[in-house]
Design a protein around this motif. Structure first.
Motif, mmCIF file in Angstrom:
data_model
loop_
_atom_site.group_PDB
_atom_site.id
_atom_site.type_symbol
_atom_site.label_atom_id
_atom_site.label_comp_id
_atom_site.label_asym_id
_atom_site.label_seq_id
_atom_site.Cartn_x
_atom_site.Cartn_y
_atom_site.Cartn_z
ATOM 1 N N ARG A 92 88.061 59.690 52.204
ATOM 2 C CA ARG A 92 88.422 58.659 51.755
ATOM 3 C C ARG A 92 88.489 58.750 50.076
ATOM 4 O O ARG A 92 89.088 57.839 49.423
ATOM 5 N N SER A 93 87.754 59.721 49.605
ATOM 6 C CA SER A 93 87.659 59.928 48.148
ATOM 7 C C SER A 93 89.158 60.629 47.542
ATOM 8 O O SER A 93 89.522 61.482 48.142
ATOM 9 N N GLU A 94 89.513 60.442 46.237
ATOM 10 C CA GLU A 94 90.495 61.054 45.540
ATOM 11 C C GLU A 94 89.724 62.262 44.817
ATOM 12 O O GLU A 94 90.320 62.744 44.026
ATOM 13 N N MET A 95 88.321 61.874 44.791
ATOM 14 C CA MET A 95 87.697 62.998 43.904
ATOM 15 C C MET A 95 87.258 64.336 44.549
ATOM 16 O O MET A 95 86.946 64.238 45.855
ATOM 17 N N SER A 96 86.950 65.276 43.902
ATOM 18 C CA SER A 96 86.776 66.682 44.283
ATOM 19 C C SER A 96 85.435 67.089 43.833
ATOM 20 O O SER A 96 84.561 66.434 42.959
ATOM 21 N N CYS A 97 84.866 68.314 44.427
ATOM 22 C CA CYS A 97 83.688 68.938 43.973
ATOM 23 C C CYS A 97 84.035 69.247 42.283
ATOM 24 O O CYS A 97 82.899 69.308 41.546
ATOM 25 N N LEU A 98 85.140 69.649 42.047
ATOM 26 C CA LEU A 98 85.408 70.066 40.501
ATOM 27 C C LEU A 98 85.067 68.912 39.876
ATOM 28 O O LEU A 98 84.797 68.780 38.763
ATOM 29 N N ASP A 99 85.540 67.556 40.135
ATOM 30 C CA ASP A 99 85.416 66.560 39.423
ATOM 31 C C ASP A 99 83.923 66.183 39.247
ATOM 32 O O ASP A 99 83.195 65.747 38.234
ATOM 33 N N ALA A 100 83.156 66.414 40.348
ATOM 34 C CA ALA A 100 81.488 66.046 40.231
ATOM 35 C C ALA A 100 81.205 67.239 39.158
ATOM 36 O O ALA A 100 80.159 66.990 38.467
ATOM 37 N N ALA A 101 81.594 68.535 39.421
ATOM 38 C CA ALA A 101 81.160 69.791 38.411
ATOM 39 C C ALA A 101 81.399 69.131 36.916
ATOM 40 O O ALA A 101 80.814 69.049 35.981
ATOM 41 N N CYS A 102 82.494 68.598 36.605
ATOM 42 C CA CYS A 102 82.992 68.101 35.321
ATOM 43 C C CYS A 102 82.499 67.069 34.571
ATOM 44 O O CYS A 102 81.823 66.886 33.631
ATOM 45 N N GLY A 103 81.753 65.933 35.779
ATOM 46 C CA GLY A 103 80.804 64.825 35.193
ATOM 47 C C GLY A 103 79.623 65.560 34.657
ATOM 48 O O GLY A 103 79.143 65.046 33.726
ATOM 49 N N LEU A 104 78.897 66.560 35.372
ATOM 50 C CA LEU A 104 77.939 67.136 35.166
ATOM 51 C C LEU A 104 77.933 67.957 33.491
ATOM 52 O O LEU A 104 77.057 67.801 32.902
ATOM 53 N N ALA A 105 79.286 68.467 33.595
ATOM 54 C CA ALA A 105 79.442 69.336 32.360
ATOM 55 C C ALA A 105 79.395 68.341 31.084
ATOM 56 O O ALA A 105 78.905 68.610 29.999
ATOM 57 N N ILE A 106 80.236 66.988 31.338
ATOM 58 C CA ILE A 106 80.261 66.141 30.335
ATOM 59 C C ILE A 106 78.862 65.786 29.817
ATOM 60 O O ILE A 106 78.655 65.690 28.459
ATOM 61 N N LEU A 107 77.955 65.433 30.631
ATOM 62 C CA LEU A 107 76.471 64.956 30.251
ATOM 63 C C LEU A 107 75.839 66.156 29.701
ATOM 64 O O LEU A 107 75.058 65.681 28.742
ATOM 65 N N LEU A 108 75.795 67.141 30.355
ATOM 66 C CA LEU A 108 75.080 68.400 29.545
ATOM 67 C C LEU A 108 75.617 68.500 28.176
ATOM 68 O O LEU A 108 74.765 68.795 27.338
ATOM 69 N N ARG A 109 76.969 68.660 28.125
ATOM 70 C CA ARG A 109 77.344 68.817 26.576
ATOM 71 C C ARG A 109 76.866 67.731 25.592
ATOM 72 O O ARG A 109 76.561 68.133 24.622
ATOM 73 N N GLU A 110 76.553 66.398 26.066
ATOM 74 C CA GLU A 110 76.464 65.535 25.364
ATOM 75 C C GLU A 110 74.654 65.521 24.971
ATOM 76 O O GLU A 110 74.637 65.261 23.841
ATOM 77 N N ILE A 111 73.985 66.463 25.644
ATOM 78 C CA ILE A 111 72.395 65.999 25.233
ATOM 79 C C ILE A 111 72.302 67.562 24.824
ATOM 80 O O ILE A 111 71.053 67.579 24.476
ATOM 81 N N GLY A 112 73.094 68.436 24.882
ATOM 82 C CA GLY A 112 72.502 70.081 24.455
ATOM 83 C C GLY A 112 72.452 70.078 23.034
ATOM 84 O O GLY A 112 73.265 69.644 22.450
ATOM 85 N N GLU A 113 71.457 70.723 22.372
ATOM 86 C CA GLU A 113 71.449 71.177 21.066
ATOM 87 C C GLU A 113 72.646 71.944 20.816
ATOM 88 O O GLU A 113 73.154 71.741 19.833
ATOM 89 N N SER A 114 72.869 72.897 21.256
ATOM 90 C CA SER A 114 73.819 73.806 21.458
ATOM 91 C C SER A 114 74.505 74.197 22.768
ATOM 92 O O SER A 114 73.660 74.870 23.660
ATOM 93 N N VAL A 115 75.881 73.792 23.251
ATOM 94 C CA VAL A 115 76.246 74.126 24.471
ATOM 95 C C VAL A 115 77.655 74.685 24.464
ATOM 96 O O VAL A 115 78.352 74.470 23.592
ATOM 97 N N ARG A 116 77.821 76.104 24.946
ATOM 98 C CA ARG A 116 79.054 76.685 25.240
ATOM 99 C C ARG A 116 79.187 76.544 26.764
ATOM 100 O O ARG A 116 78.564 76.834 27.429
ATOM 101 N N ILE A 117 80.575 76.345 26.711
ATOM 102 C CA ILE A 117 80.980 76.004 28.232
ATOM 103 C C ILE A 117 82.148 76.914 28.533
ATOM 104 O O ILE A 117 83.143 76.959 27.669
ATOM 105 N N PHE A 118 82.031 77.610 29.618
ATOM 106 C CA PHE A 118 83.095 78.571 30.190
ATOM 107 C C PHE A 118 83.276 78.217 31.608
ATOM 108 O O PHE A 118 82.735 77.640 32.501
ATOM 109 N N THR A 119 84.551 78.346 32.112
ATOM 110 C CA THR A 119 85.070 78.218 33.458
ATOM 111 C C THR A 119 85.360 79.569 33.928
ATOM 112 O O THR A 119 85.510 80.745 33.276
ATOM 113 N N PHE A 120 85.287 79.858 35.504
ATOM 114 C CA PHE A 120 85.539 81.102 36.016
ATOM 115 C C PHE A 120 86.111 80.874 37.373
ATOM 116 O O PHE A 120 85.997 79.862 38.102
ATOM 117 N N THR A 121 87.283 81.701 37.766
ATOM 118 C CA THR A 121 87.555 82.219 39.009
ATOM 119 C C THR A 121 87.608 83.693 38.834
ATOM 120 O O THR A 121 86.518 84.172 38.880
#
Length: 445
Positions: free
Chosen positions: A305-334
């Motif tokens: 019933r959800s329109e949200m994906s595992c990637l959306d969940a991952a993006c939510g965590l990424a957003i939060l981690l960038r906010e609290i990190g002193e120095s955060v580099r973010i990469f994506t991969f396939t």
């Protein structure tokens, strides 16, 4: 945990050799990211539910109870903890803890009936004594508003549960309340569902604005109904104020992403609400490298019933981690590894992650090898762990955050493995780093 070389190797769905893990770890990875009975990219929901039952019987009763509690209270899952309680009720060594587990994990009145539906999913049977005790203790939590709100005309009604568990009221007021429940005489609750369904000549706009002004909408009800409020032409300022004041303690990050996707005019207020829960979080010091899986399997929806994906969940965590990190580099991969620009924050970061590259197969091993060539204090990977290639150890502190309930995964041994996508992951990570000896070869043994 080192693999047992006498056993046949295990593989992920994409072909990489998976780690052999303990029964407790198998139960945890099946539960903490599980929307019970929901099909995923690689597995059917029913097979995941069966696996939870099987693994529960191989784990110490107290640990199973702790996993149920963690799934409900930290990962905010509703049905998986109930299913664990149902499994425990069928295991002789686990039965004695069922009452305690039910009393803790049942936190809404409708979960009383939902548990019974699960209990009888393979045929109706008498309730075990511990089941009766747990349901009875849970029943005492709820007041008239809560009972009336969830007193639905389903196959199993709340009055049915009350009769079967023989709950004892704590006082005369509760005895009177339960008598009215049994006689279907509870006061009609003033919920948004009731208010919007009554045909009383009052416009939807007026009804929504009254509910907002009186703070009658919970956080989830508010963000899920933003589209409906827009259609009713509700005063935008009232909505902004409600988003500012709402309690976000039990709202997962991906819920805000979903709301902003469908109501972009309130994205700023939603974004501020999403990060508000972190205002008391300590800074994640040092250099953090965050590696986000954007492979095709991460597009699997969290539920039917959800329109949200595992990637959306991952993006939510990424957003939060960038906010609290002193120095955060973010990469994506396939197949490739792509860095997301450092100046991007908030919801725009989620969009940038999603659009960083084509969503191909999961070459997690190649991505980790690439990350090991750059300096970092910690490497955090957010993935469903279904790698195509062998995954090496991190060169330092390494966290593998698993956002899917698949049976086999790769993030063990030298990795500290975390299952689930709750924002509780962030505080857990910070607590772990207070105890540096955890980062050793014996973590998973």
């Amino acid at each position: 945990m080192r693999p047992n070389t006498t056993d046949s190797p295990l593989f992920t769905h994409e072909g990489a050799i998976a780690a052999r893990i303990s029964p407790e770890q198998r139960l945890r990875r099946s539960v903490m990211a599980c929307m019970l009975w929901e099909d995923t990219f690689y597995e059917e929901g029913e097979s995941i539910a069966r696996r939870i039952t099987q693994h529960a019987g191989k784990v110490a009763p107290m640990m199973v109870a702790q996993i149920a509690s963690e799934a409900r209270n930290q990962m905010k899952l509703r049905h998986a903890p109930l299913w664990i309680a149902r499994a425990m009720a069928l295991i002789p060594e686990h039965k004695t803890l069922v009452a305690d587990v039910l009393a803790e994990v049942i936190q809404r009145p409708d979960e009383l009936a939902e548990f019974l539906a699960m209990y009888w999913s393979e045929g109706k049977q008498p309730l075990a004594a511990q089941v009766k005790k747990g349901l009875a203790r849970a029943f005492t939590k709820f007041d008239e508003y809560q009972l009336a709100k969830y007193n639905r005309n389903n196959g199993i009604k709340l009055r049915d549960v009350l009769f079967m568990c023989h709950a004892r009221p704590a006082n005369e007021a509760q005895a009177d309340l339960w008598k009215r429940l049994a006689e279907n005489q509870l006061a009609t609750p003033d919920t948004w569902e009731v208010a919007l369904s009554v045909k009383d000549g009052i416009s939807p706009k007026e009804k929504w604005e009254r509910l907002l002004a009186e703070k009658r909408l919970g956080a989830l009800a508010l963000i899920r109904n933003l589209r409906n409020m827009r259609q009713a032409q509700v005063d935008s300022q009232l909505i902004v104020e409600a988003l500012h004041d709402m309690n976000v303690n039990r709202v997962l990050p991906f819920r805000f992403i979903a709301a902003a996707r469908h109501a972009p005019e309130w994205s700023r207020a939603l974004e501020m609400a999403m990060v508000r829960a972190l205002k008391n979080q300590q800074t994640l010091s040092g250099k953090t490298v965050l590696l986000v899986d954007v492979s095709g399997s991460m597009e699997s929806r969290l539920s039917g019933r959800s329109e949200m994906s595992c990637l959306d969940a991952a993006c939510g965590l990424a957003i939060l981690l960038r906010e609290i990190g002193e120095s955060v580099r973010i990469f994506t991969f396939t197949e490739d590894v792509v860095e997301v620009p450092a100046e991007i924050h908030g919801f725009k970061l989620g969009t940038a992650i999603d659009q960083s590259q084509d969503h191909g197969c999961t070459m997690l091993g190649h991505a980790v090898q690439t990350m090991n060539q750059i300096p970092y204090d910690r490497l955090i990977v957010i993935t469903d762990e279904q790698s195509h290639d062998r995954v090496p150890a991190p060169k330092g502190r390494g966290y593998m955050i698993n956002v899917a309930p698949y049976q086999n995964g790769v993030g063990y041994g030298e990795w500290l493995h975390i299952d689930g996508w709750s924002e509780a992951v962030v505080s857990y990570l910070q607590r772990v780093e207070e105890d540096l000896p955890l980062f050793g070869h014996d973590r998973d043994e």
